[in-house]
Design a protein around this motif. Structure first.
Motif, PDB file in Angstrom:
ATOM      1  N   ASP A  98       8.382  25.766  32.736  1.00 16.62           N
ATOM      2  CA  ASP A  98       9.129  27.019  32.911  1.00 16.62           C
ATOM      3  C   ASP A  98       8.251  28.096  33.539  1.00 16.62           C
ATOM      4  O   ASP A  98       8.705  28.842  34.408  1.00 16.62           O
ATOM      5  N   VAL A  99       7.016  28.180  33.096  1.00 14.10           N
ATOM      6  CA  VAL A  99       6.108  29.187  33.641  1.00 14.10           C
ATOM      7  C   VAL A  99       5.861  28.942  35.124  1.00 14.10           C
ATOM      8  O   VAL A  99       5.909  29.871  35.950  1.00 14.10           O
ATOM      9  N   LEU A 100       5.619  27.700  35.487  1.00 16.92           N
ATOM     10  CA  LEU A 100       5.363  27.381  36.894  1.00 16.92           C
ATOM     11  C   LEU A 100       6.593  27.662  37.757  1.00 16.92           C
ATOM     12  O   LEU A 100       6.470  28.140  38.899  1.00 16.92           O
ATOM     13  N   LEU A 233      12.622  39.361  37.076  1.00 16.97           N
ATOM     14  CA  LEU A 233      12.565  37.908  36.887  1.00 16.97           C
ATOM     15  C   LEU A 233      13.549  37.438  35.820  1.00 16.97           C
ATOM     16  O   LEU A 233      14.315  36.485  36.042  1.00 16.97           O
ATOM     17  N   VAL A 234      13.533  38.086  34.655  1.00 19.89           N
ATOM     18  CA  VAL A 234      14.407  37.651  33.565  1.00 19.89           C
ATOM     19  C   VAL A 234      15.870  37.811  33.965  1.00 19.89           C
ATOM     20  O   VAL A 234      16.711  36.940  33.653  1.00 19.89           O
ATOM     21  N   ILE A 235      16.201  38.880  34.682  1.00 17.49           N
ATOM     22  CA  ILE A 235      17.584  39.072  35.144  1.00 17.49           C
ATOM     23  C   ILE A 235      17.989  37.934  36.070  1.00 17.49           C
ATOM     24  O   ILE A 235      19.117  37.424  36.006  1.00 17.49           O
ATOM     25  N   ASP A 243      15.650  26.311  34.155  1.00 18.12           N
ATOM     26  CA  ASP A 243      14.213  26.404  33.927  1.00 18.12           C
ATOM     27  C   ASP A 243      13.757  27.821  34.227  1.00 18.12           C
ATOM     28  O   ASP A 243      14.485  28.632  34.791  1.00 18.12           O
ATOM     29  N   GLY A 244      12.532  28.110  33.824  1.00 16.35           N
ATOM     30  CA  GLY A 244      12.003  29.458  33.993  1.00 16.35           C
ATOM     31  C   GLY A 244      11.845  30.160  32.649  1.00 16.35           C
ATOM     32  O   GLY A 244      12.444  29.765  31.639  1.00 16.35           O
ATOM     33  N   ILE A 245      11.021  31.204  32.667  1.00 18.79           N
ATOM     34  CA  ILE A 245      10.776  31.947  31.423  1.00 18.79           C
ATOM     35  C   ILE A 245      12.057  32.604  30.923  1.00 18.79           C
ATOM     36  O   ILE A 245      12.352  32.604  29.714  1.00 18.79           O
ATOM     37  N   GLY A 246      12.848  33.162  31.830  1.00 20.65           N
ATOM     38  CA  GLY A 246      14.106  33.787  31.431  1.00 20.65           C
ATOM     39  C   GLY A 246      15.081  32.795  30.833  1.00 20.65           C
ATOM     40  O   GLY A 246      15.779  33.098  29.853  1.00 20.65           O
ATOM     41  N   ALA A 247      15.136  31.593  31.394  1.00 17.60           N
ATOM     42  CA  ALA A 247      16.021  30.565  30.843  1.00 17.60           C
ATOM     43  C   ALA A 247      15.581  30.162  29.434  1.00 17.60           C
ATOM     44  O   ALA A 247      16.419  29.952  28.541  1.00 17.60           O
ATOM     45  N   ALA A 263       7.410  35.650  22.684  1.00 18.47           N
ATOM     46  CA  ALA A 263       6.375  34.859  23.340  1.00 18.47           C
ATOM     47  C   ALA A 263       6.607  34.824  24.852  1.00 18.47           C
ATOM     48  O   ALA A 263       5.654  34.874  25.645  1.00 18.47           O
ATOM     49  N   GLY A 264       7.870  34.754  25.277  1.00 19.47           N
ATOM     50  CA  GLY A 264       8.175  34.823  26.701  1.00 19.47           C
ATOM     51  C   GLY A 264       7.814  36.164  27.308  1.00 19.47           C
ATOM     52  O   GLY A 264       7.283  36.238  28.425  1.00 19.47           O
ATOM     53  N   ILE A 265       8.077  37.236  26.568  1.00 16.78           N
ATOM     54  CA  ILE A 265       7.709  38.566  27.052  1.00 16.78           C
ATOM     55  C   ILE A 265       6.196  38.691  27.192  1.00 16.78           C
ATOM     56  O   ILE A 265       5.681  39.221  28.190  1.00 16.78           O
TER      57      ILE A 265
END
Length: 295
Positions: A98-100, A233-235, A243-247, A263-265
């Motif tokens: 997700d981070v990548l 990004l989260v929006i 995938d992704g931090i927002g997901a 933790a995502g924040i």
């Protein structure tokens, strides 16, 4: 001539007073150093110490607030619980993927934004007629909220990466163009006139004088606008993202895993801080002659 004992005593006393005044004058004239004053400069050790103190105060306040019973632990976890959740995400829940994915979207969208905004900002700042055509349009577009384009982007581009990258691009490119144009306008007119007097053509002056003089300001502006890209990004990743931090944060919301959300924040903050430090290193490396005035 014979000098009396009284004269010698008077002369000695006068000399002693003079030496005392001379030694005391610099001490009296020397300004007292204050802990907080205007125009102070800090070396890297002082910056490291003060920065560490700021983070220590933040985490201490967070820890105390989380343990004060203001809210249930499930809804307001402390820093140790969030740290444990972050470790679990990376070790057991494939959070690295997700981070990548998020970093890739940020870099691609911001690279596209710079490739569009840099030529526009250079031409707008250098030529008044170009600015007269583009500035009213770009100045109006930067007030359009990027999230408002989500329904259109979903219909036009679907739910894949293209929609998310386009949203991040829209959120940055208009502001970046205007800010880069402002940097370009700061080139001293004497530099341009001197280059023209020496026989430089329009293209040569634009490239060798205007562009190169503005490069440090361009890099600083891009560093500031990259932070804005992270805020979108989260929006971009909460709508139809797998995938992704927002997901990940949206999945955690369904099960009320507030520690995963925090933790995502924290992850977004750390990634932004790392990229900001990279920009600072590049600035010091590419423009060492500006090191004294760059913070």
């Amino acid at each position: 001539m014979t000098v009396s004992l009284q004269d010698r005593l008077v002369t000695g006393a006068t000399g002693a007073r003079a030496e005392h005044v001379e030694s005391a004058a610099p001490a009296a004239a020397r300004p007292r150093r204050r802990w907080l004053d205007f125009g102070q400069t800090l070396d890297w050790r002082q910056r490291l110490l003060l920065g560490s103190a700021g983070w220590l105060v933040f985490f201490a306040g967070w820890y105390l607030a989380a343990n004060a019973g203001l809210a249930p632990d499930r809804l307001f976890p402390g820093p140790l619980q969030v740290l444990a959740s972050l470790q679990e995400l990376f070790v057991e829940k494939a959070f690295l993927g997700d981070v990548l994915a998020s970093v890739r979207r940020i870099l691609v969208s911001f690279g596209l934004a710079v490739s569009v905004a840099l030529p526009l900002g250079l031409l707008m700042g250098a030529f008044a007629r170009v600015d007269g055509v583009l500035n009213p349009f770009l100045g109006a577009c930067r007030y359009l909220p990027a999230p408002a384009f989500i329904p259109l982007l979903l219909m036009w581009l679907g739910t894949g990466d293209s929609q998310k990258i386009a949203l991040l691009l829209i959120g940055v490119v208009f502001f970046l163009s205007i800010m880069l144009a402002d940097v370009t306008r700061q080139v001293p007119a004497a530099f341009v006139e001197t280059a023209k007097t020496l026989g430089g053509g329009r293209r040569a002056v634009l490239w060798t004088v205007v562009f190169r003089h503005s490069l440090p300001g361009y890099l600083d502006t891009c560093r500031q606008m990259l932070a804005v890209s992270w805020t979108y990004l989260v929006i971009a990743e909460i709508v139809a993202a797998t995938d992704g931090i927002g997901a990940m944060m949206m999945r955690a919301k369904r099960f009320v895993h507030v520690d995963d959300i925090m933790a995502g924040i924290v992850t977004i903050g750390l990634l932004g801080l790392a990229l900001d430090a990279l920009f600072r290193v590049l600035h010091r490396w590419w423009f060492p002659y500006l090191r004294g005035g760059h913070q």
